[in-house]
Design a protein around this motif. Sequence first.
Motif, mmCIF file in Angstrom:
data_model
loop_
_atom_site.group_PDB
_atom_site.id
_atom_site.type_symbol
_atom_site.label_atom_id
_atom_site.label_comp_id
_atom_site.label_asym_id
_atom_site.label_seq_id
_atom_site.Cartn_x
_atom_site.Cartn_y
_atom_site.Cartn_z
ATOM 1 N N ALA A 245 -33.043 -80.884 -34.635
ATOM 2 C CA ALA A 245 -31.897 -81.356 -33.850
ATOM 3 C C ALA A 245 -31.752 -80.575 -32.549
ATOM 4 O O ALA A 245 -31.379 -81.134 -31.507
ATOM 5 C CB ALA A 245 -30.618 -81.231 -34.688
ATOM 6 N N LEU A 246 -32.038 -79.263 -32.583
ATOM 7 C CA LEU A 246 -31.946 -78.443 -31.377
ATOM 8 C C LEU A 246 -32.991 -78.879 -30.350
ATOM 9 O O LEU A 246 -32.708 -78.952 -29.145
ATOM 10 C CB LEU A 246 -32.133 -76.977 -31.727
ATOM 11 C CG LEU A 246 -32.005 -75.990 -30.559
ATOM 12 C CD1 LEU A 246 -30.579 -76.003 -30.025
ATOM 13 C CD2 LEU A 246 -32.415 -74.583 -30.966
ATOM 14 N N ILE A 247 -34.197 -79.179 -30.801
ATOM 15 C CA ILE A 247 -35.254 -79.660 -29.902
ATOM 16 C C ILE A 247 -34.812 -80.948 -29.225
ATOM 17 O O ILE A 247 -34.963 -81.115 -28.004
ATOM 18 C CB ILE A 247 -36.570 -79.884 -30.678
ATOM 19 C CG1 ILE A 247 -37.133 -78.543 -31.158
ATOM 20 C CG2 ILE A 247 -37.593 -80.613 -29.812
ATOM 21 C CD1 ILE A 247 -38.359 -78.673 -32.028
ATOM 22 N N ASN A 248 -34.238 -81.870 -30.000
ATOM 23 C CA ASN A 248 -33.759 -83.128 -29.430
ATOM 24 C C ASN A 248 -32.675 -82.900 -28.384
ATOM 25 O O ASN A 248 -32.645 -83.564 -27.338
ATOM 26 C CB ASN A 248 -33.218 -84.038 -30.533
ATOM 27 C CG ASN A 248 -34.310 -84.577 -31.432
ATOM 28 O OD1 ASN A 248 -35.480 -84.581 -31.073
ATOM 29 N ND2 ASN A 248 -33.924 -85.028 -32.619
ATOM 30 N N GLN A 249 -31.820 -81.948 -28.668
ATOM 31 C CA GLN A 249 -30.703 -81.677 -27.761
ATOM 32 C C GLN A 249 -31.191 -81.039 -26.457
ATOM 33 O O GLN A 249 -30.811 -81.474 -25.371
ATOM 34 C CB GLN A 249 -29.696 -80.744 -28.439
ATOM 35 C CG GLN A 249 -28.482 -80.419 -27.570
ATOM 36 C CD GLN A 249 -27.599 -79.377 -28.221
ATOM 37 O OE1 GLN A 249 -27.941 -78.182 -28.259
ATOM 38 N NE2 GLN A 249 -26.464 -79.814 -28.754
ATOM 39 N N ARG A 254 -33.851 -88.756 -27.374
ATOM 40 C CA ARG A 254 -32.780 -89.598 -27.900
ATOM 41 C C ARG A 254 -33.190 -90.449 -29.092
ATOM 42 O O ARG A 254 -32.334 -91.007 -29.767
ATOM 43 C CB ARG A 254 -32.259 -90.497 -26.775
ATOM 44 C CG ARG A 254 -31.754 -89.690 -25.581
ATOM 45 C CD ARG A 254 -31.237 -90.558 -24.457
ATOM 46 N NE ARG A 254 -30.838 -89.763 -23.302
ATOM 47 C CZ ARG A 254 -30.297 -90.260 -22.199
ATOM 48 N NH1 ARG A 254 -30.078 -91.582 -22.118
ATOM 49 N NH2 ARG A 254 -29.979 -89.474 -21.197
ATOM 50 N N ASN A 255 -34.483 -90.560 -29.297
ATOM 51 C CA ASN A 255 -34.942 -91.373 -30.418
ATOM 52 C C ASN A 255 -36.269 -90.799 -30.932
ATOM 53 O O ASN A 255 -37.221 -90.663 -30.183
ATOM 54 C CB ASN A 255 -35.135 -92.821 -29.961
ATOM 55 C CG ASN A 255 -35.418 -93.759 -31.122
ATOM 56 O OD1 ASN A 255 -35.656 -93.320 -32.250
ATOM 57 N ND2 ASN A 255 -35.382 -95.057 -30.861
ATOM 58 N N ASP A 320 -46.902 -76.559 -37.501
ATOM 59 C CA ASP A 320 -47.451 -77.658 -36.701
ATOM 60 C C ASP A 320 -47.158 -79.016 -37.332
ATOM 61 O O ASP A 320 -46.722 -79.955 -36.650
ATOM 62 C CB ASP A 320 -48.967 -77.477 -36.542
ATOM 63 C CG ASP A 320 -49.327 -76.253 -35.723
ATOM 64 O OD1 ASP A 320 -48.436 -75.718 -35.036
ATOM 65 O OD2 ASP A 320 -50.497 -75.821 -35.771
ATOM 66 N N VAL A 321 -47.421 -79.129 -38.620
ATOM 67 C CA VAL A 321 -47.238 -80.407 -39.303
ATOM 68 C C VAL A 321 -45.765 -80.801 -39.356
ATOM 69 O O VAL A 321 -45.392 -81.937 -39.032
ATOM 70 C CB VAL A 321 -47.837 -80.356 -40.725
ATOM 71 C CG1 VAL A 321 -47.462 -81.609 -41.512
ATOM 72 C CG2 VAL A 321 -49.354 -80.221 -40.665
ATOM 73 N N GLN A 322 -44.916 -79.864 -39.757
ATOM 74 C CA GLN A 322 -43.505 -80.182 -39.960
ATOM 75 C C GLN A 322 -42.810 -80.605 -38.669
ATOM 76 O O GLN A 322 -42.070 -81.601 -38.640
ATOM 77 C CB GLN A 322 -42.792 -78.973 -40.580
ATOM 78 C CG GLN A 322 -43.235 -78.699 -42.019
ATOM 79 C CD GLN A 322 -42.699 -77.390 -42.560
ATOM 80 O OE1 GLN A 322 -41.876 -76.725 -41.920
ATOM 81 N NE2 GLN A 322 -43.167 -76.994 -43.748
ATOM 82 N N TYR A 323 -43.056 -79.868 -37.600
ATOM 83 C CA TYR A 323 -42.325 -80.175 -36.368
ATOM 84 C C TYR A 323 -42.923 -81.357 -35.607
ATOM 85 O O TYR A 323 -42.205 -82.083 -34.923
ATOM 86 C CB TYR A 323 -42.217 -78.922 -35.484
ATOM 87 C CG TYR A 323 -41.067 -78.054 -35.926
ATOM 88 C CD1 TYR A 323 -39.812 -78.175 -35.335
ATOM 89 C CD2 TYR A 323 -41.214 -77.162 -36.982
ATOM 90 C CE1 TYR A 323 -38.736 -77.416 -35.768
ATOM 91 C CE2 TYR A 323 -40.154 -76.398 -37.421
ATOM 92 C CZ TYR A 323 -38.913 -76.525 -36.808
ATOM 93 O OH TYR A 323 -37.849 -75.787 -37.256
ATOM 94 N N LEU A 324 -44.236 -81.571 -35.720
ATOM 95 C CA LEU A 324 -44.814 -82.770 -35.111
ATOM 96 C C LEU A 324 -44.239 -84.016 -35.763
ATOM 97 O O LEU A 324 -43.844 -84.971 -35.082
ATOM 98 C CB LEU A 324 -46.335 -82.756 -35.256
ATOM 99 C CG LEU A 324 -47.063 -83.977 -34.679
ATOM 100 C CD1 LEU A 324 -46.929 -84.007 -33.157
ATOM 101 C CD2 LEU A 324 -48.528 -83.973 -35.074
#
Length: 451
Positions: A245-249, A254-255, A320-324
């Motif tokens: 969520a922080l990366i998105n912010q 937005r999607n 790498d796997v989780q955040y990608l």
Amino acid sequence: FFLKLLWVSGLCSVAISYSWLTEFDTTVKSAFSLQETLQSKVVADVTPKKFRIVESAKKAALDHFVKAKRAQHSLEHDGYFYIRVQDEELLSRKLHEVSDPYSPTYAQYLTGDEIAEMAFDENSHYHVETYLQRQGFTVHPYKEGSGIIHVSAPVNLWETALNTEFFEYQPREEATKDVRVVRAESYSLPDELMHHVSFVLNIVSFPLPSEISRALIPKRTKAAPAPAAVDLTAKKFVKGYVTPALINQVYDVRNNTGSRFASQGVYETIDQTYSPSDLTVFQRFFGLPTEKVAKVIGGHANNNACLKDHGNDCVEANLDVQYLMAVGQHIPTMYYYWSGEDFMLAWLNAVVSMAKPPQIFSISYGADENYITTSYATSFNQVAMRLGLMGVTLVASSGDDGAVSTSARSSPLHCGYAPSFPASSPYVVAVGGTMGPEDGKPEVACQGDTG
């Protein structure tokens, strides 16, 4: 009548004698011609070939190894002849055309076969392969259209063919162990190959020693603490941690919903293993769609990977796997583990040989650029261009140590300009680390010494 008969008989005798002499003369001339041909061949065989130096080993690589002794002449050694690209400027121009949104050929990608036909001259491949077979090399099957000829031969044959000497080297930090690398410090090619061959892999390019390999992975000395006082209903923002969520912010994503017709992949090596069960826990914890990795190549997917050595065996692969998959959701993901001695170029050649490689490949590994030979970097760039023409984007980490590289960790005296490869390649998207928003502060470049 008798005189006429004698005269005719004499004429016949003269004719027969003249015919015999003519045949004899022709035979003698042929014999001399054959002798001259054989003598010329012998002279050609014993005349030394003209060699030109292709490249030498990098000092930065040699500093990590100890030269032990001359390699045994009977020792079998493998190498890879890289056929010279016909027109590198053409490849680059075509890549820019399919990458430019304003180009009429934007996104009109080519197939691997189309690119290979444009990049390599079949006559060059045939010339080099035939030459090597004549010299006694064993040619092994390799992907057609790759521009690579895989051969093996005893060391003494290599030394003659490349006008060099091979030695056994030991990684400096493992000099007491039975670890051997057979390499030369320089090599040359005969003139008749110079216009056909770009370089030969496994001759002067040294593998990454373990001391460098370990520096590529952030090392834990104790298990990571569990986030304290987490709101289990929200699970979006956790102070001190970078969450999806922080990366998105921060980056205004937005999607996160991608397309199942797209594809993405991660490259892993150096004994890293991702845990499928950890991936599920991560996704559930942050309220993400529960998805599995679509395809695993090379193994190193194990649910017990994080149970020893404080999780160091899975820290990079899991990250790498989780955040990608958190940022790009519902996109088929490939996990590609590479166990080969060559850490990057050989893997990239395997990728370009795939019928449909992932459209994006994330690479969290690299080595100091001054460790990489010029021909190695050039060949990497050429393969990266070919992948770009197929519609594949390579994204690589610029490292955890900025421009000074991992060598500065041991002493400030080692500080200097040492960019990380392949992030320094002009055909790779380089991504650096930042910090601050996880603690509610402005974003700045990552500073490892401040945490």
